[in-house]
Scaffold this motif. Structure first.
Motif, PDB file in Angstrom:
ATOM      1  N   GLY A 121      -3.519   5.083  11.442  1.00  0.00           N
ATOM      2  CA  GLY A 121      -3.173   3.700  11.757  1.00  0.00           C
ATOM      3  C   GLY A 121      -3.698   2.721  10.729  1.00  0.00           C
ATOM      4  N   THR A 122      -4.929   2.930  10.265  1.00  0.00           N
ATOM      5  CA  THR A 122      -5.462   2.036   9.228  1.00  0.00           C
ATOM      6  C   THR A 122      -4.670   2.172   7.938  1.00  0.00           C
ATOM      7  OG1 THR A 122      -7.095   3.648   8.409  1.00  0.00           O
ATOM      8  CG2 THR A 122      -7.780   2.208  10.215  1.00  0.00           C
ATOM      9  N   MET A 123      -4.174   3.370   7.676  1.00  0.00           N
ATOM     10  CA  MET A 123      -3.391   3.584   6.457  1.00  0.00           C
ATOM     11  C   MET A 123      -2.067   2.837   6.509  1.00  0.00           C
ATOM     12  SD  MET A 123      -4.117   7.654   5.937  1.00  0.00           S
ATOM     13  CE  MET A 123      -2.902   7.836   4.636  1.00  0.00           C
ATOM     14  N   ILE A 124      -1.328   2.994   7.603  1.00  0.00           N
ATOM     15  CA  ILE A 124      -0.013   2.341   7.662  1.00  0.00           C
ATOM     16  C   ILE A 124      -0.169   0.838   7.824  1.00  0.00           C
ATOM     17  CG2 ILE A 124       0.279   2.641  10.151  1.00  0.00           C
ATOM     18  CD1 ILE A 124       2.977   2.671   7.353  1.00  0.00           C
ATOM     19  N   TRP A 125      -1.261   0.390   8.424  1.00  0.00           N
ATOM     20  CA  TRP A 125      -1.538  -1.046   8.480  1.00  0.00           C
ATOM     21  C   TRP A 125      -1.718  -1.594   7.058  1.00  0.00           C
ATOM     22  CZ3 TRP A 125      -6.128  -3.823   7.274  1.00  0.00           C
ATOM     23  CH2 TRP A 125      -6.117  -5.168   7.694  1.00  0.00           C
ATOM     24  N   SER A 126      -2.461  -0.855   6.229  1.00  0.00           N
ATOM     25  CA  SER A 126      -2.652  -1.259   4.836  1.00  0.00           C
ATOM     26  C   SER A 126      -1.328  -1.249   4.085  1.00  0.00           C
ATOM     27  CB  SER A 126      -3.649  -0.307   4.147  1.00  0.00           C
ATOM     28  OG  SER A 126      -4.885  -0.290   4.803  1.00  0.00           O
ATOM     29  N   VAL A 127      -0.557  -0.188   4.269  1.00  0.00           N
ATOM     30  CA  VAL A 127       0.728  -0.054   3.587  1.00  0.00           C
ATOM     31  C   VAL A 127       1.672  -1.185   4.002  1.00  0.00           C
ATOM     32  CG1 VAL A 127       2.799   1.385   3.411  1.00  0.00           C
ATOM     33  CG2 VAL A 127       0.538   2.442   3.262  1.00  0.00           C
ATOM     34  N   SER A 128       1.646  -1.546   5.267  1.00  0.00           N
ATOM     35  CA  SER A 128       2.554  -2.584   5.769  1.00  0.00           C
ATOM     36  C   SER A 128       2.279  -3.934   5.122  1.00  0.00           C
ATOM     37  CB  SER A 128       2.426  -2.697   7.288  1.00  0.00           C
ATOM     38  OG  SER A 128       2.857  -1.511   7.908  1.00  0.00           O
ATOM     39  N   HIS A 129       1.025  -4.233   4.864  1.00  0.00           N
ATOM     40  CA  HIS A 129       0.709  -5.496   4.198  1.00  0.00           C
ATOM     41  C   HIS A 129       1.200  -5.491   2.749  1.00  0.00           C
ATOM     42  CE1 HIS A 129      -1.579  -8.145   6.922  1.00  0.00           C
ATOM     43  NE2 HIS A 129      -1.767  -7.025   7.600  1.00  0.00           N
ATOM     44  N   SER A 130       1.120  -4.345   2.090  1.00  0.00           N
ATOM     45  CA  SER A 130       1.682  -4.254   0.736  1.00  0.00           C
ATOM     46  C   SER A 130       3.191  -4.427   0.781  1.00  0.00           C
ATOM     47  CB  SER A 130       1.315  -2.901   0.109  1.00  0.00           C
ATOM     48  OG  SER A 130      -0.068  -2.822  -0.170  1.00  0.00           O
ATOM     49  N   ILE A 131       3.826  -3.798   1.770  1.00  0.00           N
ATOM     50  CA  ILE A 131       5.275  -3.946   1.944  1.00  0.00           C
ATOM     51  C   ILE A 131       5.632  -5.414   2.169  1.00  0.00           C
ATOM     52  CG2 ILE A 131       7.179  -3.520   3.560  1.00  0.00           C
ATOM     53  CD1 ILE A 131       6.086  -0.692   3.919  1.00  0.00           C
ATOM     54  N   GLY A 132       4.883  -6.079   3.045  1.00  0.00           N
ATOM     55  CA  GLY A 132       5.199  -7.452   3.394  1.00  0.00           C
ATOM     56  C   GLY A 132       5.263  -8.371   2.194  1.00  0.00           C
ATOM     57  N   GLU A 133       4.257  -8.277   1.325  1.00  0.00           N
ATOM     58  CA  GLU A 133       4.217  -9.171   0.177  1.00  0.00           C
ATOM     59  C   GLU A 133       5.358  -8.902  -0.792  1.00  0.00           C
ATOM     60  OE1 GLU A 133       0.342 -10.591  -1.187  1.00  0.00           O
ATOM     61  OE2 GLU A 133       0.869  -9.825  -3.160  1.00  0.00           O
ATOM     62  N   MET A 134       5.694  -7.627  -0.992  1.00  0.00           N
ATOM     63  CA  MET A 134       6.733  -7.291  -1.960  1.00  0.00           C
ATOM     64  C   MET A 134       8.139  -7.451  -1.369  1.00  0.00           C
ATOM     65  SD  MET A 134       5.191  -4.109  -4.180  1.00  0.00           S
ATOM     66  CE  MET A 134       4.832  -3.075  -2.776  1.00  0.00           C
ATOM     67  N   ALA A 135       8.309  -7.135  -0.085  1.00  0.00           N
ATOM     68  CA  ALA A 135       9.645  -7.191   0.507  1.00  0.00           C
ATOM     69  C   ALA A 135      10.155  -8.619   0.633  1.00  0.00           C
ATOM     70  CB  ALA A 135       9.647  -6.514   1.878  1.00  0.00           C
ATOM     71  N   VAL A 136       9.256  -9.583   0.788  1.00  0.00           N
ATOM     72  CA  VAL A 136       9.685 -10.976   0.848  1.00  0.00           C
ATOM     73  C   VAL A 136      10.248 -11.421  -0.502  1.00  0.00           C
ATOM     74  CG1 VAL A 136       8.903 -13.360   1.133  1.00  0.00           C
ATOM     75  CG2 VAL A 136       8.100 -11.595   2.703  1.00  0.00           C
ATOM     76  N   MET A 137       9.564 -11.048  -1.571  1.00  0.00           N
ATOM     77  CA  MET A 137      10.003 -11.466  -2.902  1.00  0.00           C
ATOM     78  C   MET A 137      11.062 -10.539  -3.492  1.00  0.00           C
ATOM     79  SD  MET A 137       7.751 -12.336  -6.277  1.00  0.00           S
ATOM     80  CE  MET A 137       7.240 -13.886  -5.555  1.00  0.00           C
ATOM     81  N   TYR A 138      10.968  -9.247  -3.206  1.00  0.00           N
ATOM     82  CA  TYR A 138      11.892  -8.264  -3.795  1.00  0.00           C
ATOM     83  C   TYR A 138      12.544  -7.433  -2.687  1.00  0.00           C
ATOM     84  CZ  TYR A 138       9.131  -9.427  -7.940  1.00  0.00           C
ATOM     85  OH  TYR A 138       8.482 -10.101  -8.956  1.00  0.00           O
ATOM     86  N   PRO A 139      13.431  -8.019  -1.865  1.00  0.00           N
ATOM     87  CA  PRO A 139      14.111  -7.266  -0.804  1.00  0.00           C
ATOM     88  C   PRO A 139      15.285  -6.463  -1.370  1.00  0.00           C
ATOM     89  CG  PRO A 139      14.796  -9.557  -0.732  1.00  0.00           C
ATOM     90  CD  PRO A 139      13.803  -9.445  -1.858  1.00  0.00           C
TER      91      PRO A 139
END
Length: 543
Positions: free
Chosen positions: A84-102
């Motif tokens: 859970g801590t891993m995918i929580w970390s991954v999700s925050h990385s996704i969030g920042e990049m997916a907003v700018m580079y969807p």
């Protein structure tokens, strides 16, 4: 003048654009995902619910039974917390990049841009493999779930029926797919609350057929097979949470990623705590890890959640639980078909797959990618006809979990490289449409554990739990890593160049999404490096 455009504001990273009705300047871009034929027909509601429920399938409902038997209550609980801590970390990385580079295949294209084309090639094909493997796994999960009610229907018949169902969900329409997943995720989300409350009551002695249980199984055998048993649990925990990263793919078909993606990321903690941590905890206090009916044991191969209700004398709840598991399994198979087709499309856009897979029809459906993904995934499911469901699940979940670790690691690394490129090119962090408050610690944490668990799984593949060290056992558990290394080396020889791209040369604006400031509407979704809209505006001015 029919159109006016103000240049991008360097302080905000956004542009303002006004378009008079009747002009067709950006119409195609407004309707389609960045650099693709995909349509932006999915809303915040779709991406949030898909993020909430996309990974709730066979891994949690059924695979937790195998984990409970092999590792014990403490092992499965700790395993889900760590994952859970891993995918929580991954999700925050996704969030920042997916907003700018969807982008259509998201992390595959991010890896190509920020890390290395060869790594993107290996990741893209590895993830496509994992998607059709997951389809096969979920289809064989349908057989296991329906076996709770009847064993009169042949395995091949069940696989065929629900293979067709998954096909229909994906080819009907993208918005129909989104609505199906919203309904399925709502059912999963609502039912897990019932599960947690009811099983706490069961453990406290409130069930008709069972007295107080408490932490009886924790006290008697918290770790059934020691450290090796804990390691054997991790692939199932990772497999259960795989799919959370699909919200990155959905961003390319979302009307407003700047609004939708952060909401999806913000819901991660709720899913982790409810679905996995509390869900696994109530199972460990209500089900004996030595129960022969657990998935993978000698009995009927049932979900531990179903066993908990049945042992407590709550037969109606056991049947409802099995029905929810059935919905979850079909839903996850459907999402895997969606992800596989978009991965192929993204590979095409970076010239790493045949061009036919980059095509979508007028309704935004990438039919060639869907066809080949569903064909292979469905065909592979027929392995279940001649092998036990738990054996096939173990094969597939081990393969998928290692592919997932590779993907999660690349997402974290891409995020770190994006931020580094942003820094060396003199950009201001205020230019980012959305910033994760966890950077850089979450990205480092996620990457560290991905690397460590790949190494740990090598140990478990050489010295497997309850089996001899053989080449067959090694490749059955670790062949995905071998495949990724071979694909990467071949791609590196082909593409050449340094270990990773020079951060000073990365085009940070080419594939990004530009947002307007009016009514928080999502942008044109253009490829700004081409200055396509500016040139059209100039044409209008001089004409």
């Amino acid at each position: 003048m029919a159109e006016s455009i103000t240049p991008p504001d360097s302080s905000s990273g956004e542009i303002e654009e006004s378009i008079e009705p009747g002009t067709d300047c950006p119409a195609a871009d407004v309707a389609h995902g960045a650099e693709s034929d995909l349509h932006r027909t999915l809303s915040t509601r779709h991406i949030t619910m898909i993020a909430l429920g996309s990974s709730i399938g066979m891994g949690l409902w059924l695979g937790s039974g195998t984990s409970l038997a092999n590792g014990g209550p403490a092992a499965i609980f700790i395993g889900y917390i760590l994952s859970g801590t891993m995918i929580w970390s991954v999700s925050h990385s996704i969030g920042e990049m997916a907003v700018m580079y969807p982008l259509p295949s998201a992390f595959i294209q991010w890896t190509s841009i920020f890390v290395d084309p060869a790594a993107a090639f290996a990741l893209g094909w590895a993830y496509w493999f994992s998607y059709w493997i997951t389809i096969a796994n979920e289809l064989q999960g349908v057989v296991t779930v329906l076996g709770f009610w009847t064993d009169k229907v042949p395995t091949a018949a069940w696989i065929t029926i629900f293979w067709i169902v998954i096909i229909l969900i994906n080819v009907w329409a993208v918005k129909f797919f989104g609505e199906v997943e919203v309904v399925a995720s709502s059912i999963k989300f609502g039912w897990i609350i019932v599960v947690i409350i009811s099983l706490i009551v069961v453990s406290a002695g409130g069930a008709p057929a069972e007295g107080p249980i408490g932490f009886r199984y924790w006290n008697s055998d918290a770790f059934t097979n020691g450290f090796k048993g804990f390691l054997s649990v991790m692939p199932t925990c990772i497999f259960a949470m795989s799919g959370s990263e699909n919200c990155a793919l959905v961003a390319a078909e979302t009307t407003n990623p700047r609004k939708s993606v952060p909401k999806a990321v913000g819901s991660i903690w709720l899913r982790l705590s409810l679905f996995y941590v509390l869900g696994s905890l109530v199972i460990t206090i209500t089900v004996d890890p030595k129960d022969h009916n657990l998935f993978g044991a000698s009995g009927i191969n049932a979900s531990p959640f179903v066993i908990a209700y049945r042992n407590a004398g709550l037969a109606p709840l056991a049947h409802i639980m099995n029905a929810v598991i059935f919905i979850s399994v079909v839903s996850t198979g459907s999402i895997s078909a969606y992800g596989g087709s978009r991965s192929l499309m993204g590979l095409t856009h970076v010239k790493m797959a045949p061009t036919i897979f980059g095509k979508a029809d007028k309704y935004g459906r990438p039919l060639p990618g869907l066809f080949v993904t569903l064909l292979i995934g469905g065909g592979l499911a027929y392995l279940n006809v001649s092998n036990s469901g738990s054996q096939v699940f173990t094969w597939f979940s081990n393969l998928t979990s290692l592919f997932t670790l590779f993907g999660w690691g690349m997402i974290c690394l891409s995020h770190m490289r994006m931020r580094y490129a942003w820094k060396v090119q003199g950009r201001d962090l205020s230019d980012l449409p959305w910033k994760s408050w966890t950077y850089p610690y979450a990205a480092i944490w996620g990457l560290f554990w991905c690397i460590l668990l790949v190494i740990a799984e090598f140990y478990l593949s050489v010295w497997p739990l309850g089996a001899k060290t053989t080449a067959k056992n090694f490749f059955a558990n670790y062949v995905s890593v071998v495949a990724m290394v071979v694909i990467y080396i071949g791609a590196k020889i082909y593409y050449g160049g340094p270990l990773w791209v020079d951060a000073r040369t990365i085009n940070l604006d080419g594939p990004r999404r530009i947002y307007t400031n009016t009514a928080d509407e999502e942008s044109i979704g253009q490829k700004t490096g081409t200055m396509r809209h500016v040139s059209k505006a100039v044409g209008f001015i001089f004409n």
